[in-house]
Write a protein that holds these residues in place. Structure first.
Motif, PDB file in Angstrom:
ATOM      1  N   GLY A  17       0.785  -1.222   0.000  1.00 42.24           N
ATOM      2  CA  GLY A  17       0.000   0.000   0.000  1.00 42.24           C
ATOM      3  C   GLY A  17       0.815   1.269   0.000  1.00 42.24           C
ATOM      4  O   GLY A  17       0.499   2.210  -0.730  1.00 42.24           O
ATOM      5  N   ASP A  18       1.904   1.326   0.796  1.00 38.34           N
ATOM      6  CA  ASP A  18       2.691   2.554   0.852  1.00 38.34           C
ATOM      7  C   ASP A  18       3.342   2.856  -0.493  1.00 38.34           C
ATOM      8  O   ASP A  18       3.390   4.000  -0.930  1.00 38.34           O
ATOM      9  CB  ASP A  18       3.719   2.508   1.971  1.00 38.34           C
ATOM     10  N   VAL A  19       3.811   1.841  -1.184  1.00 30.66           N
ATOM     11  CA  VAL A  19       4.411   2.028  -2.507  1.00 30.66           C
ATOM     12  C   VAL A  19       3.327   2.446  -3.499  1.00 30.66           C
ATOM     13  O   VAL A  19       3.514   3.393  -4.275  1.00 30.66           O
ATOM     14  CB  VAL A  19       5.110   0.737  -2.986  1.00 30.66           C
ATOM     15  N   ALA A  20       2.193   1.773  -3.480  1.00 29.21           N
ATOM     16  CA  ALA A  20       1.101   2.090  -4.406  1.00 29.21           C
ATOM     17  C   ALA A  20       0.626   3.530  -4.222  1.00 29.21           C
ATOM     18  O   ALA A  20       0.420   4.246  -5.207  1.00 29.21           O
ATOM     19  CB  ALA A  20      -0.059   1.120  -4.198  1.00 29.21           C
ATOM     20  N   LYS A  25       0.359   9.151  -6.206  1.00 26.36           N
ATOM     21  CA  LYS A  25       0.637  10.584  -6.070  1.00 26.36           C
ATOM     22  C   LYS A  25       1.564  11.063  -7.187  1.00 26.36           C
ATOM     23  O   LYS A  25       1.396  12.158  -7.707  1.00 26.36           O
ATOM     24  CB  LYS A  25       1.237  10.875  -4.702  1.00 26.36           C
ATOM     25  N   MET A  26       2.546  10.241  -7.543  1.00 28.94           N
ATOM     26  CA  MET A  26       3.455  10.600  -8.632  1.00 28.94           C
ATOM     27  C   MET A  26       2.703  10.709  -9.962  1.00 28.94           C
ATOM     28  O   MET A  26       3.100  11.464 -10.849  1.00 28.94           O
ATOM     29  CB  MET A  26       4.587   9.578  -8.732  1.00 28.94           C
ATOM     30  N   MET A  27       1.614   9.937 -10.098  1.00 26.85           N
ATOM     31  CA  MET A  27       0.791   9.988 -11.314  1.00 26.85           C
ATOM     32  C   MET A  27      -0.172  11.168 -11.298  1.00 26.85           C
ATOM     33  O   MET A  27      -0.925  11.371 -12.247  1.00 26.85           O
ATOM     34  CB  MET A  27      -0.022   8.694 -11.471  1.00 26.85           C
ATOM     35  N   GLY A  28      -0.193  11.919 -10.198  1.00 23.42           N
ATOM     36  CA  GLY A  28      -1.102  13.051 -10.093  1.00 23.42           C
ATOM     37  C   GLY A  28      -2.477  12.673  -9.583  1.00 23.42           C
ATOM     38  O   GLY A  28      -3.421  13.454  -9.695  1.00 23.42           O
ATOM     39  N   ARG A  29      -2.598  11.477  -9.041  1.00 18.99           N
ATOM     40  CA  ARG A  29      -3.871  10.996  -8.503  1.00 18.99           C
ATOM     41  C   ARG A  29      -3.871  11.207  -6.993  1.00 18.99           C
ATOM     42  O   ARG A  29      -2.819  11.309  -6.371  1.00 18.99           O
ATOM     43  CB  ARG A  29      -4.064   9.505  -8.798  1.00 18.99           C
ATOM     44  N   ASP A  30      -5.047  11.237  -6.385  1.00 18.17           N
ATOM     45  CA  ASP A  30      -5.081  11.278  -4.933  1.00 18.17           C
ATOM     46  C   ASP A  30      -4.914   9.856  -4.404  1.00 18.17           C
ATOM     47  O   ASP A  30      -4.840   8.900  -5.177  1.00 18.17           O
ATOM     48  CB  ASP A  30      -6.351  11.947  -4.404  1.00 18.17           C
ATOM     49  N   VAL A  33      -8.402   4.850  -2.229  1.00 19.48           N
ATOM     50  CA  VAL A  33      -8.457   3.430  -2.612  1.00 19.48           C
ATOM     51  C   VAL A  33      -9.758   2.885  -2.042  1.00 19.48           C
ATOM     52  O   VAL A  33      -9.989   2.997  -0.851  1.00 19.48           O
ATOM     53  CB  VAL A  33      -7.258   2.644  -2.036  1.00 19.48           C
ATOM     54  N   PRO A  34     -10.624   2.332  -2.870  1.00 26.26           N
ATOM     55  CA  PRO A  34     -10.530   2.052  -4.296  1.00 26.26           C
ATOM     56  C   PRO A  34     -10.838   3.293  -5.122  1.00 26.26           C
ATOM     57  O   PRO A  34     -11.496   4.226  -4.673  1.00 26.26           O
ATOM     58  CB  PRO A  34     -11.589   0.978  -4.521  1.00 26.26           C
ATOM     59  N   SER A  35     -10.360   3.248  -6.367  1.00 20.11           N
ATOM     60  CA  SER A  35     -10.638   4.316  -7.312  1.00 20.11           C
ATOM     61  C   SER A  35     -10.296   3.818  -8.713  1.00 20.11           C
ATOM     62  O   SER A  35      -9.968   2.648  -8.883  1.00 20.11           O
ATOM     63  CB  SER A  35      -9.835   5.577  -6.973  1.00 20.11           C
ATOM     64  N   ALA A  36     -10.378   4.721  -9.686  1.00 16.29           N
ATOM     65  CA  ALA A  36     -10.118   4.347 -11.076  1.00 16.29           C
ATOM     66  C   ALA A  36      -9.818   5.596 -11.873  1.00 16.29           C
ATOM     67  O   ALA A  36     -10.020   6.713 -11.408  1.00 16.29           O
ATOM     68  CB  ALA A  36     -11.327   3.634 -11.667  1.00 16.29           C
ATOM     69  N   MET A  37      -9.329   5.379 -13.093  1.00 10.33           N
ATOM     70  CA  MET A  37      -9.176   6.483 -14.031  1.00 10.33           C
ATOM     71  C   MET A  37      -9.690   6.038 -15.389  1.00 10.33           C
ATOM     72  O   MET A  37      -9.562   4.871 -15.762  1.00 10.33           O
ATOM     73  CB  MET A  37      -7.745   7.003 -14.086  1.00 10.33           C
ATOM     74  N   TYR A  38     -10.291   6.973 -16.080  1.00  9.97           N
ATOM     75  CA  TYR A  38     -10.803   6.708 -17.424  1.00  9.97           C
ATOM     76  C   TYR A  38      -9.655   6.414 -18.373  1.00  9.97           C
ATOM     77  O   TYR A  38      -8.534   6.875 -18.177  1.00  9.97           O
ATOM     78  CB  TYR A  38     -11.588   7.903 -17.948  1.00  9.97           C
ATOM     79  N   ALA A  39      -9.962   5.703 -19.444  1.00 11.19           N
ATOM     80  CA  ALA A  39      -8.960   5.349 -20.444  1.00 11.19           C
ATOM     81  C   ALA A  39      -8.249   6.591 -20.986  1.00 11.19           C
ATOM     82  O   ALA A  39      -7.036   6.570 -21.195  1.00 11.19           O
ATOM     83  CB  ALA A  39      -9.609   4.562 -21.576  1.00 11.19           C
ATOM     84  N   GLU A  40      -8.987   7.659 -21.194  1.00 13.58           N
ATOM     85  CA  GLU A  40      -8.368   8.862 -21.756  1.00 13.58           C
ATOM     86  C   GLU A  40      -7.423   9.577 -20.791  1.00 13.58           C
ATOM     87  O   GLU A  40      -6.664  10.457 -21.202  1.00 13.58           O
ATOM     88  CB  GLU A  40      -9.439   9.840 -22.289  1.00 13.58           C
ATOM     89  N   ALA A  44      -1.709  10.427 -19.712  1.00 10.81           N
ATOM     90  CA  ALA A  44      -1.184  11.550 -18.932  1.00 10.81           C
ATOM     91  C   ALA A  44      -0.633  11.078 -17.585  1.00 10.81           C
ATOM     92  O   ALA A  44       0.422  11.547 -17.136  1.00 10.81           O
ATOM     93  CB  ALA A  44      -2.266  12.602 -18.722  1.00 10.81           C
ATOM     94  N   ALA A  45      -1.324  10.138 -16.952  1.00  8.41           N
ATOM     95  CA  ALA A  45      -0.848   9.605 -15.670  1.00  8.41           C
ATOM     96  C   ALA A  45       0.478   8.863 -15.851  1.00  8.41           C
ATOM     97  O   ALA A  45       1.394   9.005 -15.033  1.00  8.41           O
ATOM     98  CB  ALA A  45      -1.902   8.677 -15.060  1.00  8.41           C
TER      99      ALA A  45
END
Length: 104
Positions: A17-20, A25-30, A33-40, A44-45
């Protein structure tokens, strides 16, 4: 806690979990957990993650080194990120969303 990343284009990737959370965060996500991102949003991530890793934010974390293995080299964040990078690249090629959830 373990976090599993999944996409229809690639096999699941499970990491501590700590690595994930650090990689999210490095991908610009908060760090939700759980969550997701759209294909589009995946391209960018992926680019953001690669820029963060290239800029030196991937130094080994001394807290992640095995405590009982004094001679072991710590594993860098960039090395830990490789399976996730492969998953993200597959999702981009397949134009697929990426999801992540915790496994307690």
């Amino acid at each position: 806690m373990l976090v599993t990343f999944s996409t229809p284009a690639h096999g699941d990737v499970t990491m501590f979990g700590d690595v994930a959370l650090q990689l999210l965060k490095m991908m610009g996500r908060d760090d939700t957990v759980p969550s997701a991102m759209y294909a589009e949003d995946v391209q960018a991530a992926l680019e953001r993650l690669q820029r963060a890793l290239d800029s030196g934010q991937s130094e080994p974390d001394p807290d992640m080194a095995e405590e009982d293995e004094d001679d072991a080299e710590p594993v860098s964040t960039s090395r830990r990120a490789l399976p996730l990078i492969e998953l993200l690249e597959a999702a981009v090629r397949d134009n697929s969303a990426v999801m992540w959830e915790s496994n307690k």
